[in-house]
Every structure is written in C-alpha cells, then in structure tokens.
Design a protein around this motif. Sequence first.
Motif, mmCIF file in Angstrom:
data_model
loop_
_atom_site.group_PDB
_atom_site.id
_atom_site.type_symbol
_atom_site.label_atom_id
_atom_site.label_comp_id
_atom_site.label_asym_id
_atom_site.label_seq_id
_atom_site.Cartn_x
_atom_site.Cartn_y
_atom_site.Cartn_z
ATOM 1 N N PHE A 1 0.886 -1.297 -0.104
ATOM 2 C CA PHE A 1 0.063 0.076 -0.267
ATOM 3 C C PHE A 1 0.854 1.139 -0.099
ATOM 4 O O PHE A 1 1.949 1.214 0.730
ATOM 5 N N THR A 2 0.429 2.425 -0.728
ATOM 6 C CA THR A 2 1.326 3.583 -0.816
ATOM 7 C C THR A 2 0.506 4.582 -0.500
ATOM 8 O O THR A 2 0.623 5.555 0.147
ATOM 9 N N HIS A 3 -1.010 4.518 -1.047
ATOM 10 C CA HIS A 3 -1.708 5.835 -0.867
ATOM 11 C C HIS A 3 -3.129 5.608 -1.194
ATOM 12 O O HIS A 3 -3.501 4.505 -1.879
ATOM 13 N N ASN A 4 -4.006 6.182 -0.502
ATOM 14 C CA ASN A 4 -5.660 6.509 -1.257
ATOM 15 C C ASN A 4 -5.561 7.804 -1.803
ATOM 16 O O ASN A 4 -5.155 8.756 -1.130
ATOM 17 N N ASN A 5 -6.744 7.991 -2.563
ATOM 18 C CA ASN A 5 -6.863 9.395 -3.326
ATOM 19 C C ASN A 5 -8.393 9.498 -2.852
ATOM 20 O O ASN A 5 -9.315 8.725 -2.964
ATOM 21 N N ILE A 6 -8.683 10.854 -2.572
ATOM 22 C CA ILE A 6 -9.913 11.390 -2.686
ATOM 23 C C ILE A 6 -9.944 12.723 -3.194
ATOM 24 O O ILE A 6 -9.011 13.326 -3.255
ATOM 25 N N ASN A 7 -10.972 12.702 -4.080
ATOM 26 C CA ASN A 7 -11.322 14.094 -4.812
ATOM 27 C C ASN A 7 -12.081 15.373 -3.793
ATOM 28 O O ASN A 7 -12.780 14.847 -3.031
ATOM 29 N N VAL A 8 -11.408 16.586 -3.862
ATOM 30 C CA VAL A 8 -12.054 17.398 -3.027
ATOM 31 C C VAL A 8 -12.069 18.850 -3.944
ATOM 32 O O VAL A 8 -11.854 19.023 -4.857
ATOM 33 N N ALA A 9 -13.187 19.593 -3.388
ATOM 34 C CA ALA A 9 -13.864 20.599 -3.931
ATOM 35 C C ALA A 9 -13.021 22.040 -3.655
ATOM 36 O O ALA A 9 -12.771 22.725 -4.356
ATOM 37 N N ASP A 10 -12.520 21.891 -2.571
ATOM 38 C CA ASP A 10 -11.582 23.140 -1.723
ATOM 39 C C ASP A 10 -10.390 22.461 -1.307
ATOM 40 O O ASP A 10 -10.276 22.258 -0.212
ATOM 41 N N LEU A 11 -9.444 22.529 -2.017
ATOM 42 C CA LEU A 11 -8.025 22.023 -1.564
ATOM 43 C C LEU A 11 -7.487 22.726 -0.397
ATOM 44 O O LEU A 11 -7.183 21.787 0.675
ATOM 45 N N GLU A 12 -7.500 23.953 -0.368
ATOM 46 C CA GLU A 12 -7.004 24.714 0.675
ATOM 47 C C GLU A 12 -7.863 24.336 2.228
ATOM 48 O O GLU A 12 -7.032 24.013 3.187
ATOM 49 N N ARG A 13 -8.979 24.205 2.222
ATOM 50 C CA ARG A 13 -9.909 24.009 3.077
ATOM 51 C C ARG A 13 -9.526 22.458 3.576
ATOM 52 O O ARG A 13 -9.530 22.311 4.668
ATOM 53 N N SER A 14 -9.489 21.543 2.764
ATOM 54 C CA SER A 14 -9.309 20.156 2.911
ATOM 55 C C SER A 14 -7.900 20.034 3.765
ATOM 56 O O SER A 14 -7.833 19.356 4.636
ATOM 57 N N LEU A 15 -6.734 20.701 3.019
ATOM 58 C CA LEU A 15 -5.461 20.747 3.662
ATOM 59 C C LEU A 15 -5.624 21.247 5.231
ATOM 60 O O LEU A 15 -5.072 20.615 6.308
ATOM 61 N N ALA A 16 -6.169 22.399 5.277
ATOM 62 C CA ALA A 16 -6.361 22.883 6.956
ATOM 63 C C ALA A 16 -7.115 22.136 7.705
ATOM 64 O O ALA A 16 -6.413 21.813 8.760
ATOM 65 N N PHE A 17 -8.291 21.493 7.258
ATOM 66 C CA PHE A 17 -9.125 20.216 8.142
ATOM 67 C C PHE A 17 -8.034 19.313 8.373
ATOM 68 O O PHE A 17 -7.980 18.757 9.421
ATOM 69 N N TYR A 18 -7.226 18.391 7.368
ATOM 70 C CA TYR A 18 -6.415 17.322 7.994
ATOM 71 C C TYR A 18 -5.114 17.694 8.792
ATOM 72 O O TYR A 18 -4.950 17.123 9.424
ATOM 73 N N LYS A 19 -4.829 18.940 8.553
ATOM 74 C CA LYS A 19 -3.490 19.519 9.257
ATOM 75 C C LYS A 19 -4.430 19.689 10.866
ATOM 76 O O LYS A 19 -3.661 19.063 11.864
ATOM 77 N N GLU A 20 -5.574 20.415 10.792
ATOM 78 C CA GLU A 20 -5.941 20.644 12.178
ATOM 79 C C GLU A 20 -6.573 19.323 13.069
ATOM 80 O O GLU A 20 -6.307 19.055 13.945
#
Length: 123
Positions: free
Chosen positions: A5-24
């Motif tokens: 296994f290396t990764h999974n993919n999900i498509n996101v509508a707002d990349l910056e919002r998603s990055l902020a969510f996963y970081k927090e």
Amino acid sequence: MQFKFTHNNINVADLERSLAFYKEALGFEKVKEKTAEDGSFKIVWIGDGVTDYLLELTWLKDHPQPYELGENEIHQGIVVDDYEAAHALHEKMGCICFENTSMGLYFIEDPDGYWVEIVPTRQ
C-alpha cells in the motif's frame, strides 16, 4: 511478487480547506504536490509523519460542484495514541459525525463529506 500500500485518493472541492482540515484534525502535513501545466488539476499528498502511507487529495478545476459520495460506505481508518484528547479536539471542531461507544470508536467528517474512523491504540 509483492504489493505494498502507498496511498489512497479522494477528490476535494476546496483543496486549501481540505488541507487545513486534515492538518488541524489529524496533524497531517503536505508531503508533495503536483499541478497540471494547464492548471486543470492539482494533487497534494499528505502524510502522518510516521508511516510511508499517504492520502492523495485531488482538486479538479472543472468540477466545482460537491462530489456525489453515494452511500458513503468508504472511510479512512486512523489510530490515535490519546483517544480522549483526539475526541475533545474533534468535538471542539464539530466534525464528529458518528460515535460507537460500545466499540470504542468514532468517525469525523471532512469538508467534502468523507468519513474518517478514529480508534485508540489497542494494547
């Protein structure tokens, strides 16, 4: 022959919002990224800093509408060493979408509606 296994993919509508969510919510940091020369897509791989496993977030320029997740019966599973602190953080963020106290786990929902299962490290 061996597969890994290396990764999974999900498509996101707002990349910056998603990055902020996963970081927090999970402390996941950007590992690498790729942007199409024509600007039609951007991919960012995020990781936990512990394992080699990555979550690939893909943003598509020509897909402004929310993604249809069907019955949303797919999720990422995350183990946490301080379950109570994680639960308190996610409760404060308002992202807990389902709890199963008898099984000792809960789910959080990301900005696009994807669920992430949170379980304690079990001895």
